[in-house]
Structure formats: structure tokens, C-alpha cells
Scaffold this active site. Structure first.
Site, PDB file in Angstrom:
ATOM      1  CB  SER A 142      -0.872  -0.011   1.264  1.00 17.90           C
ATOM      2  OG  SER A 142      -1.504   1.230   1.470  1.00 17.90           O
ATOM      3  CE1 TYR A 155      -4.467  -2.350   4.557  1.00 21.44           C
ATOM      4  CE2 TYR A 155      -3.376  -0.219   4.438  1.00 21.44           C
ATOM      5  CZ  TYR A 155      -3.977  -1.298   3.808  1.00 21.44           C
ATOM      6  OH  TYR A 155      -4.089  -1.303   2.443  1.00 21.44           O
TER       7      TYR A 155
END
Length: 260
Positions: A142, A155
Site C-alpha cells: 500500500s 495495517y
């Protein structure tokens, strides 16, 4: 065709980003494995992709946090198609809270799916790639592999960790013909992102439109979401690249949200 007859396992690919990558790979002649927690959905996706040609698809049940399921799924693929050429570790979820509001169970669940899943699937696939003398391991990172955002502690932690794991695999696999890379998308309008919009609006005390315009797209150059097709094209580049020149590298796909 860039992936003709290549066996490509894509986790979490019954829908979302994984499905988009699988579709692109099938278009390039790959034998795609839809590895997903929801076997019925995986079978439906595989059946639809197999009709597209020129590649084909099969489905396996896979909870990426279960070593037993991962090993069984990879063994099923090897029995059916003889090996593994490409692994795309894509399965993921999102939970958003301030650090102090995360339960330890939520923390462990996030790291297990994103980071343990990448380790377990790599561990299962690498021996088959080493035996063949070639292969590509691709992690779905990401932009949060590079930067931090509020409300996403596990995350961000997991996505940062994927960079380290990919670099180790690149070092260990280089002389054995195996490459490792990380794709780092910005915000892609998938159900995973749609779920975050009202959650972040509530936590931050702003409107959902403000979450989109300010939090998600505020730093992009064009106020545009990254698309599934954008990410799939990068996944194709990494899977089909003909040498070790790019191994260990990550590529941010974020409409300029993060640049390096």
C-alpha cells in the site's frame, strides 16, 4: 502473451483487486488460481474467468492465516498444474480505530492476514519456484507501506513489514531465479475502501465526502482514485519481467499521493 501457461496463485481474488489481477493474467494466457476464504465465490469467479480465455482458472479454498490450508491449497495446485510460477499475496481486510481503541485480537487479526499470510504463502510456494529455477512473488502492499495515516496502526505496520519480507526473498531467491516485489496502491474504490468511508467520517467527525476529498484524495495530483486496472497492469509487469533487474523493488500506484 506475457504469461502463457504460467501458474499464478492470487489470494483473496474472488473479488476486488485480486479479481482484477486474475482477469488481467488470464487475458495474458495464465493459468490462474482463485485462492479465497469463500470457496463458492472463488469457484464462481474461476468459472467466469475460464470462459474468457486464452488462459484458464481454478479455485481453491484458502484461509491465508492457516498454515494447513495454505499448504493444502498449494499442494492442490501443484497436483493439478505441476508447479507455481507466480504468487500474488493479496488477501487483506481493514479495521480503523485510534491505537488505544484497538483490541489486541483486532491487532493480531490484521497482522495475521496481511503479514503472516504473505509469509505462509511464500513459504509454501518458494520450494516449487526454486525447483523450477524461476518465479515471481508479489505482495500487495500500500502507499501505507511508505507513509502512515491515523486510525490504521496494524495495517500500516503490516504493510511496512511486507517491504522487508520481499527484500529478504529477493536476496535469497536471486540466484535461484525468483524475484520479489511489492505493489503499493493508493486508495482504490473497492468494498474495502467503501467500508472505511463512513467509519472514518464517524471517528474524525467529518462528512463522508470530506473523507473522500480530503483524507483519501487530498494529496493526489488529480483527485482521482487509483483503479483496479492500474494495479493489475503493475502486477503484470512484475509477474512477466524477464530479469532480476527489478527484484526487491516496490512501486507506488497512487496518482501522485505519495512519490519517491
Amino acid at each position: 502473451m506475457k504469461l502463457k501457461d504460467k501458474v499464478c496463485i492470487i489470494t483473496g481474488s474472488a473479488s476486488g483487486l485480486g479479481h482484477g489481477i486474475a482477469k488481467r493474467y488470464v487475458e495474458e494466457g495464465a493459468k490462474v488460481v482463485i485462492a479465497d476464504l469463500k470457496l463458492d465465490d472463488a469457484k464462481a469467479t474461476a468459472a467466469a474467468l475460464a470462459k474468457m480465455g486464452p488462459g484458464t482458472a481454478m479455485a481453491v479454498a484458502m484461509d491465508v492465516t492457516s498454515e494447513e490450508q495454505v499448504n493444502a491449497g498449494v499442494a492442490e495446485v501443484v497436483k493439478a498444474w505441476g508447479g507455481v510460477d507466480v504468487l500474488v499475496s493479496n488477501a487483506g481486510i481493514q479495521i480503523v480505530h485510534p491505537v488505544e481503541e484497538f483490541t489486541y485480537a483486532e491487532w493480531k487479526k490484521m497482522l495475521a492476514i496481511h503479514l503472516d499470510g504473505a509469509f505462509l504463502t511464500s513459504k509454501a510456494c518458494l520450494p516449487h519456484m526454486y525447483k523450477a529455477g524461476s518465479g515471481s512473488v508479489i505482495f500487495m502492499g500500500s502507499a501505507h507501506s511508505k507513509v502512515a495515516s491515523a486510525l490504521k496502526a496494524p495495517y500500516v505496520t503490516a504493510k511496512h513489514g511486507l517491504l522487508g519480507l520481499a527484500r529478504v526473498i529477493a536476496k535469497e531467491g536471486g540466484k535461484k531465479g525468483v524475484r520479489a516485489n511489492v505493489i503499493c496502491p493508493g486508495f482504490v474504490r473497492t468494498p474495502l475502501v467503501d467500508k472505511q468511508i463512513p467509519e472514518q467520517a464517524k471517528t474524525l467527525g467529518i462528512s463522508e465526502q470530506e473523507v473522500i476529498n480530503r483524507v483519501m484524495l487530498g494529496e493526489t495530483v488529480d483527485q482521482e482514485f487509483t483503479t483496479i486496472e492500474d494495479v493489475a497492469e503493475v502486477a503484470l509487469v512484475f509477474a512477466s519481467f524477464p530479469s532480476n533487474a527489478l527484484t526487491g523493488q516496490s512501486l507506488v500506484v497512487s496518482h501522485g499521493w505519495f512519490m519517491e
